[in-house]
Design a protein around this motif. Structure first.
Motif, PDB file in Angstrom:
ATOM      1  N   PHE A   1       0.808  -0.922   0.104  1.00 52.59           N
ATOM      2  CA  PHE A   1       0.090   0.072  -0.025  1.00 52.59           C
ATOM      3  C   PHE A   1       0.954   1.126  -0.060  1.00 52.59           C
ATOM      4  O   PHE A   1       0.331   2.132  -0.629  1.00 52.59           O
ATOM      5  N   ARG A   2       1.957   1.273   0.832  1.00 49.01           N
ATOM      6  CA  ARG A   2       2.735   2.409   0.823  1.00 49.01           C
ATOM      7  C   ARG A   2       3.264   2.690  -0.443  1.00 49.01           C
ATOM      8  O   ARG A   2       3.389   4.099  -0.692  1.00 49.01           O
TER       9      ARG A   2
ATOM     10  N   THR B   1     -10.155   1.994  -2.683  1.00 52.61           N
ATOM     11  CA  THR B   1      -9.915   3.619  -2.456  1.00 52.61           C
ATOM     12  C   THR B   1      -8.677   3.786  -2.161  1.00 52.61           C
ATOM     13  O   THR B   1      -7.752   2.880  -1.918  1.00 52.61           O
ATOM     14  N   GLN B   2      -8.221   5.019  -2.035  1.00 52.00           N
ATOM     15  CA  GLN B   2      -6.890   5.423  -1.819  1.00 52.00           C
ATOM     16  C   GLN B   2      -6.680   5.513  -0.309  1.00 52.00           C
ATOM     17  O   GLN B   2      -5.297   6.083   0.093  1.00 52.00           O
ATOM     18  N   ALA B   3      -7.389   5.022   0.594  1.00 52.70           N
ATOM     19  CA  ALA B   3      -7.227   5.559   2.028  1.00 52.70           C
ATOM     20  C   ALA B   3      -6.038   4.810   2.732  1.00 52.70           C
ATOM     21  O   ALA B   3      -5.387   5.519   3.239  1.00 52.70           O
ATOM     22  N   MET B   4      -5.748   3.793   2.202  1.00 58.48           N
ATOM     23  CA  MET B   4      -4.708   3.150   2.968  1.00 58.48           C
ATOM     24  C   MET B   4      -3.190   3.589   2.370  1.00 58.48           C
ATOM     25  O   MET B   4      -2.276   3.856   3.039  1.00 58.48           O
ATOM     26  N   THR B   5      -3.188   3.833   0.994  1.00 56.61           N
ATOM     27  CA  THR B   5      -2.014   4.395   0.498  1.00 56.61           C
ATOM     28  C   THR B   5      -1.546   5.960   1.111  1.00 56.61           C
ATOM     29  O   THR B   5      -0.512   6.274   1.391  1.00 56.61           O
TER      30      THR B   5
ATOM     31  N   ALA C   1      -2.759   7.023   4.001  1.00 58.96           N
ATOM     32  CA  ALA C   1      -2.614   6.621   5.432  1.00 58.96           C
ATOM     33  C   ALA C   1      -1.049   6.100   5.778  1.00 58.96           C
ATOM     34  O   ALA C   1      -0.274   6.506   6.601  1.00 58.96           O
ATOM     35  N   LEU C   2      -0.439   5.395   4.816  1.00 58.94           N
ATOM     36  CA  LEU C   2       0.886   4.923   4.966  1.00 58.94           C
ATOM     37  C   LEU C   2       1.943   5.534   4.145  1.00 58.94           C
ATOM     38  O   LEU C   2       3.163   5.251   4.422  1.00 58.94           O
ATOM     39  N   SER C   3       1.631   6.427   3.409  1.00 60.70           N
ATOM     40  CA  SER C   3       2.645   6.714   2.320  1.00 60.70           C
ATOM     41  C   SER C   3       3.682   7.573   3.327  1.00 60.70           C
ATOM     42  O   SER C   3       4.780   7.625   2.496  1.00 60.70           O
TER      43      SER C   3
ATOM     44  N   ASP D   1       8.671   1.497  10.490  1.00 58.72           N
ATOM     45  CA  ASP D   1       7.605   1.644  11.407  1.00 58.72           C
ATOM     46  C   ASP D   1       6.415   0.736  10.965  1.00 58.72           C
ATOM     47  O   ASP D   1       5.580   0.087  11.773  1.00 58.72           O
ATOM     48  N   LEU D   2       6.276   0.494   9.573  1.00 63.40           N
ATOM     49  CA  LEU D   2       5.488  -0.378   9.055  1.00 63.40           C
ATOM     50  C   LEU D   2       5.517  -1.853   9.482  1.00 63.40           C
ATOM     51  O   LEU D   2       4.991  -2.563   9.761  1.00 63.40           O
TER      52      LEU D   2
END
Length: 217
Positions: free
Chosen positions: A173-174, A182-186, A188-190, A196-197
């Motif tokens: 996702f990052r 949706t782009q929510a995870m991308t 949130a993680l970008s 940290d991931l």
């Protein structure tokens, strides 16, 4: 988020909702819902070798399905079938599925009670668990996935998911390699450092909350 991407996301979610809604027979109708027993047998024949008979996978990089919601399951099967997610094994299986198969498999998956992960060989690192918990709060993982990380509807259960799968997914996702509807995870993680991931994956895989059946499909 672009208007075109938002339209696609809303369309996919709408299709998934329509597929699930059509699984419920109208009042007085008989035999219109996929037979759960038949899909239990088909799951055992098609899915269990990778995902486990009880939904807890022992195969590296393969997610546990136990405790997942039918809305999430049907959406992922649809994405695989339509070529929006790239996994050769899953795409090959999903491409053979009709709409009623997507419903049948997803409804059966939703009956699989969460299975706790096997106890680790060594106790979890307390400092790393505390760091992971802090990251989950800071980056609002609990807002969508819930305080118990059990998810809901189109949001997956991630509590005690396989650590290697969580790592692959979070990094995917990052970088944008793992698509979502949706782009929510991308988004949130970008901005989160890769290390940290890995800490998040470590924490979530060892989440101390007791396993519980989802409150709804």
């Amino acid at each position: 988020m672009s208007k075109s991407f938002l339209f696609i996301a809303q369309s996919i979610a709408g299709i998934a909702m329509t597929l699930l809604a059509s699984a419920a027979p109208p009042a007085g109708a008989q035999g219109t819902q996929p037979a759960q027993g038949s899909y239990a047998q088909r799951y055992a024949a098609v899915c269990a070798s990778c995902h486990g008979a009880n939904g807890r996978s022992d195969m590296a990089g393969t997610p546990a399905l136990a405790g997942q919601h039918s809305f999430y399951a049907i959406t992922q099967l649809f994405l695989f079938r339509e070529g929006r997610r790239d996994n050769p094994a899953m795409s090959a299986v999903a491409k053979t599925m009709k709409d009623e198969d997507l419903r049948g498999f997803s409804e059966f998956i939703a009956t699989l009670a969460p299975v706790p992960a096997a106890p680790p060989a060594a106790p979890p690192d307390a400092a790393r668990m505390a760091r992971g918990q802090a990251l989950a709060q800071t980056h609002r993982c609990v807002i969508c996935h819930g305080a118990d990380l059990s998810g809901g509807q189109q949001v997956p259960r991630i509590a005690q998911q396989r650590e290697d799968y969580l790592q692959l997914t979070l990094h995917g996702f990052r970088t944008g390699k793992r698509p979502g509807y949706t782009q929510a995870m991308t988004e949130a993680l970008s901005g989160i450092p890769p290390e940290d991931l890995d800490t998040l994956a470590y924490y979530v895989a060892r989440f101390p909350g007791a396993a519980a059946r989802p409150s709804g499909k």
